[in-house]
Enzyme design. Structure first.
Site, PDB file in Angstrom:
ATOM      1  N   SER A  63     -18.628  -8.984  22.697  1.00  0.00           N
ATOM      2  CA  SER A  63     -19.762  -8.594  22.739  1.00  0.00           C
ATOM      3  C   SER A  63     -21.016  -9.378  23.348  1.00  0.00           C
ATOM      4  O   SER A  63     -21.990  -9.075  23.763  1.00  0.00           O
ATOM      5  CB  SER A  63     -20.462  -8.079  21.606  1.00  0.00           C
ATOM      6  N   LYS A  66     -22.498  -8.314  26.627  1.00  0.00           N
ATOM      7  CA  LYS A  66     -23.433  -7.229  26.783  1.00  0.00           C
ATOM      8  C   LYS A  66     -24.729  -7.951  27.464  1.00  0.00           C
ATOM      9  O   LYS A  66     -25.663  -7.243  27.988  1.00  0.00           O
ATOM     10  CB  LYS A  66     -23.828  -6.649  25.520  1.00  0.00           C
ATOM     11  N   TYR A 190     -15.923  -1.540  30.449  1.00  0.00           N
ATOM     12  CA  TYR A 190     -16.428  -2.174  29.130  1.00  0.00           C
ATOM     13  C   TYR A 190     -15.449  -2.933  28.303  1.00  0.00           C
ATOM     14  O   TYR A 190     -15.625  -3.855  27.697  1.00  0.00           O
ATOM     15  CB  TYR A 190     -16.803  -0.817  28.237  1.00  0.00           C
ATOM     16  N   TYR A 242     -26.681  -7.130  15.107  1.00  0.00           N
ATOM     17  CA  TYR A 242     -26.422  -5.839  14.583  1.00  0.00           C
ATOM     18  C   TYR A 242     -27.345  -5.973  13.162  1.00  0.00           C
ATOM     19  O   TYR A 242     -28.468  -6.188  13.102  1.00  0.00           O
ATOM     20  CB  TYR A 242     -24.836  -5.470  14.317  1.00  0.00           C
ATOM     21  N   VAL A 260     -17.390 -10.424  18.394  1.00  0.00           N
ATOM     22  CA  VAL A 260     -16.270 -10.564  17.180  1.00  0.00           C
ATOM     23  C   VAL A 260     -15.126 -11.444  17.748  1.00  0.00           C
ATOM     24  O   VAL A 260     -14.147 -11.604  16.734  1.00  0.00           O
ATOM     25  CB  VAL A 260     -15.822  -9.097  16.865  1.00  0.00           C
TER      26      VAL A 260
END
Length: 313
Positions: A63, A66, A190, A242, A260
């Site tokens: 991630s 992103k 993605y 998050y 992760v």
């Protein structure tokens, strides 16, 4: 300030805690990573990179990608991107579907999975998925000053094979008419962006633009304009971990983005970009040892963005 000594001291102090946390077993390829890996790289605007541990070993950035896709989606779409994705913390796990139904398919922010899927869709824009992936890969290689940056195709396949929840999110968003491209084309990009393999050294160098108003201070390569770089930093601080983002800001005080795969990218505007890697995660998907390392560096340098010195930059 002796930054190499701070990096070395941080690694040595925490090395006995290698292996803490839990691997991301829901992605089979990540479940096989050695949990004892631990790396730190700190890059400064003068081109120096201070490293310790496994800093030259590639890992799956997941991630963290992103951040780079958001920067490029903003360059392609401008403020119109914010019509499709919000800018608020979610308070829910990264793969939650709950808010999407309540908020008519508009994800809460670009860093939860649903928001990143929308951002990837806007990054693809009117190109094909292959052109988008090639564009991102070439850009990251230039920013890292290293053509060894690559996509781990095995991890990408593993992501796709285990991607039922992300497919559910994408189809749910598409049902509200929020995607411009077909679901499987968006997900093909993605899954591959999450499978970029980079070392902490490469990642820290690539991310210097965040600490330098959108431009790599070493090469002069522009990733995004200054206002957008500052806004990305703000989103990283608010949403980069998050439902653990508030705790990270409280303990570390750096804008950061976790993945992760066990990596964390941190930006200290005007000062440095830092990448850490330790595969064991806490319950929110943030590297447990990596967060400890960044907290220790923050205390030793006094570089929290909430300190008077950092706020003057």
């Amino acid at each position: 300030m002796n930054l190499q000594q701070i990096v070395d001291d941080t690694w040595n102090t925490l090395a006995d805690q290698r292996g803490c946390g839990t691997l991301a077993t829901y992605i089979p390829a990540l479940a096989e990573v050695d949990p004892n890996k631990f790396a730190i790289a700190l890059a400064t605007p003068d081109g120096a990179v201070h490293c310790a541990g496994d800093a030259d070993e590639p890992f799956s950035i997941q991630s963290i990608s992103k951040v780079f896709v958001l920067a490029q989606a903003l360059e392609r779409q401008g403020p119109a991107l914010w019509d499709a994705v919000g800018r608020e913390p979610s308070g829910d796990p990264f793969n939650s579907i709950v808010q999407l139904e309540r908020e008519k398919g508009i994800p809460r922010n670009p860093f939860i999975n649903s928001g990143a899927i929308v951002t990837t869709d806007r990054f693809i824009d009117d190109r094909g998925p292959e052109d988008a992936v090639t564009d991102l890969l070439q850009r990251l290689r230039r920013m890292a000053r290293d053509d060894a940056v690559t996509i781990d195709e095995r991890v990408a396949r593993s992501e796709s094979d285990a991607g039922a929840r992300n497919r559910s999110l994408a189809f749910f968003i598409a049902d509200f008419g929020r995607l411009l491209n077909p679901v499987e084309e968006v997900l093909s990009v993605y899954f591959r962006q999450c499978a970029f393999a980079m070392s902490c050294r490469q990642l820290a160098e690539t991310s210097l633009f965040l600490a330098s108003d959108g431009t790599d201070p070493v090469s002069g390569q522009v990733m995004c304009d200054p206002i957008r770089a500052r806004r990305i930093n703000a989103l990283m601080l608010l949403c980069g971990h998050y439902d653990n983002s508030g705790q990270f800001a409280f303990e570390v005080g750096f804008p950061g983005k976790s993945g992760v795969g066990g990596g964390i990218l941190a930006s200290i505007p005007g000062k440095a970009a830092i990448a850490v890697w330790s595969p064991g995660l806490n319950r929110s998907g943030t590297s447990m040892l990596g967060a400890m390392a960044l907290g220790r560096i923050a205390r030793q340098t006094g570089w929290s963005v909430f300190s008077g010195e950092s706020m003057r930059h």
